[in-house]
Every structure is written in C-alpha cells, then in structure tokens.
Design a protein around this motif. Structure first.
Motif, PDB file in Angstrom:
ATOM      1  N   CYS A   1       0.599  -1.032   0.009  1.00 50.27           N
ATOM      2  CA  CYS A   1       0.011  -0.078   0.238  1.00 50.27           C
ATOM      3  C   CYS A   1       0.507   1.542  -0.024  1.00 50.27           C
ATOM      4  O   CYS A   1      -0.048   2.239   0.062  1.00 50.27           O
ATOM      5  CB  CYS A   1      -0.988   0.631   1.377  1.00 50.27           C
ATOM      6  SG  CYS A   1      -2.178  -1.397   1.250  1.00 50.27           S
TER       7      CYS A   1
ATOM      8  N   ALA B   1      -6.465   3.931  -3.809  1.00 51.53           N
ATOM      9  CA  ALA B   1      -7.391   3.699  -3.882  1.00 51.53           C
ATOM     10  C   ALA B   1      -7.874   2.635  -5.048  1.00 51.53           C
ATOM     11  O   ALA B   1      -8.750   1.496  -4.369  1.00 51.53           O
ATOM     12  CB  ALA B   1      -8.686   3.757  -4.306  1.00 51.53           C
TER      13      ALA B   1
ATOM     14  N   ARG C   1      -6.282   1.631   1.677  1.00 55.68           N
ATOM     15  CA  ARG C   1      -7.525   2.308   1.555  1.00 55.68           C
ATOM     16  C   ARG C   1      -6.779   3.497   1.353  1.00 55.68           C
ATOM     17  O   ARG C   1      -5.773   3.379   2.520  1.00 55.68           O
ATOM     18  CB  ARG C   1      -8.283   1.907   2.298  1.00 55.68           C
ATOM     19  CG  ARG C   1      -7.909   1.824   3.922  1.00 55.68           C
ATOM     20  CD  ARG C   1      -9.525   1.830   4.857  1.00 55.68           C
ATOM     21  NE  ARG C   1      -8.802   0.620   5.773  1.00 55.68           N
ATOM     22  CZ  ARG C   1      -8.630   2.247   6.695  1.00 55.68           C
ATOM     23  NH1 ARG C   1      -8.855   3.410   6.023  1.00 55.68           N
ATOM     24  NH2 ARG C   1      -8.446   1.823   7.868  1.00 55.68           N
TER      25      ARG C   1
ATOM     26  N   CYS D   1      -2.196   5.681   2.718  1.00 53.18           N
ATOM     27  CA  CYS D   1      -2.704   4.424   2.088  1.00 53.18           C
ATOM     28  C   CYS D   1      -1.997   3.342   2.934  1.00 53.18           C
ATOM     29  O   CYS D   1      -1.401   2.870   3.320  1.00 53.18           O
ATOM     30  CB  CYS D   1      -1.843   4.555   0.968  1.00 53.18           C
ATOM     31  SG  CYS D   1      -2.476   2.788  -0.068  1.00 53.18           S
TER      32      CYS D   1
ATOM     33  N   ALA E   1      -6.472  -2.393   3.667  1.00 55.89           N
ATOM     34  CA  ALA E   1      -8.343  -2.233   3.849  1.00 55.89           C
ATOM     35  C   ALA E   1      -8.620  -3.287   5.630  1.00 55.89           C
ATOM     36  O   ALA E   1      -9.907  -2.904   5.153  1.00 55.89           O
ATOM     37  CB  ALA E   1      -9.020  -2.649   2.801  1.00 55.89           C
TER      38      ALA E   1
END
Length: 138
Positions: free
Chosen positions: A78, A94, A100, A134, A137
């Motif tokens: 991420c 995203a 996320r 970031c 998720a």
C-alpha cells in the motif's frame, strides 16, 4: 499566491475544506520544499521532502502529544510509488487491491522529523495528527 495556497493547505490538513478541494491544494503546499536528491535516505529528509518522495512515507510515531514524525522507507503493497502530497495519491491508493486511503487528520504542514524543514514553523490550531496515508483495507 503562496499564502493563499498555504492557507488552503492548512485548512485542508485540519479537515476544514471539503475533500474534493483538499487533495489538489495539499500537493501545492509541498512545492516550496527543497528538491531531494534521489540518493538521499528517507531518514535524512525533512517532513516536506519526505511528503514529496515517492519511495518514502512520513508517519506519526506514537501518541500525537507531542507529535513525533519519522520519515521512513515505504513498506508493503500500500505504500510507495506516489508521494503523499501528490494529487494522484488518493486515487492511486484506492486503485491498489486491499488498500484504502486515509485523509490527513489535524496534520500541520510544519511537522518536523529529526531534520528541520521550516525556518519559521507554521502555527496550527489543529496539529499533530497523521498525514495522508495509504493503509491496508483489513
């Protein structure tokens, strides 16, 4: 012009500007930072340089009182690839599977790592929170 951009970035960092406006203005706040040579270690960067470095991550370390920030190498799927203050950062994050975007919350552009970044720190009413991130998720 610089003052208007900085004021908008400060408001965005404290979540006082609607999200669609906050993202492009945040990248403009990083423009005055000195250019970082590609060979510089993340740990040797100021907060402003770190936020502009695609291979580094500015992270809040520990509790936000007093705020302590560290510039470290990007880790995991991420992080990295796009600088945290790049206008593409939220959409890039995203688009990554299992990641996320987390908007900045009370982050002040005068954040400091062990390497000072501003001669005159900005006085923020809402400061000491995490920069945009970031994250997984999960």
């Amino acid at each position: 012009m610089r003052r208007a951009i900085l004021a908008a970035a400060l408001a965005a960092a404290c979540n006082r500007v609607p999200a669609p406006l906050a993202q492009p203005l945040a990248s403009a706040a990083s423009a005055p930072s000195p250019t970082t040579p590609p060979s510089a270690r993340c740990d040797d960067m100021s907060a402003a340089q770190c936020l502009d470095a695609p291979r580094c991550v500015l992270a809040l370390r520990g509790a936000p009182e007093p705020p302590t920030y560290v510039c470290r190498d990007a880790e995991g799927p991420c992080e990295g690839g796009v600088a945290q203050f790049d206008v593409r950062f939220p959409s890039d994050c995203a688009a990554r599977a299992g990641c996320r975007f987390e908007a900045a919350h009370c982050f002040c552009p005068s954040a400091q790592t062990r390497v000072p970044s501003l001669r005159r720190p900005i006085n923020c009413m809402c400061g000491g929170g995490p920069p945009p991130r970031c994250v997984s998720a999960r």
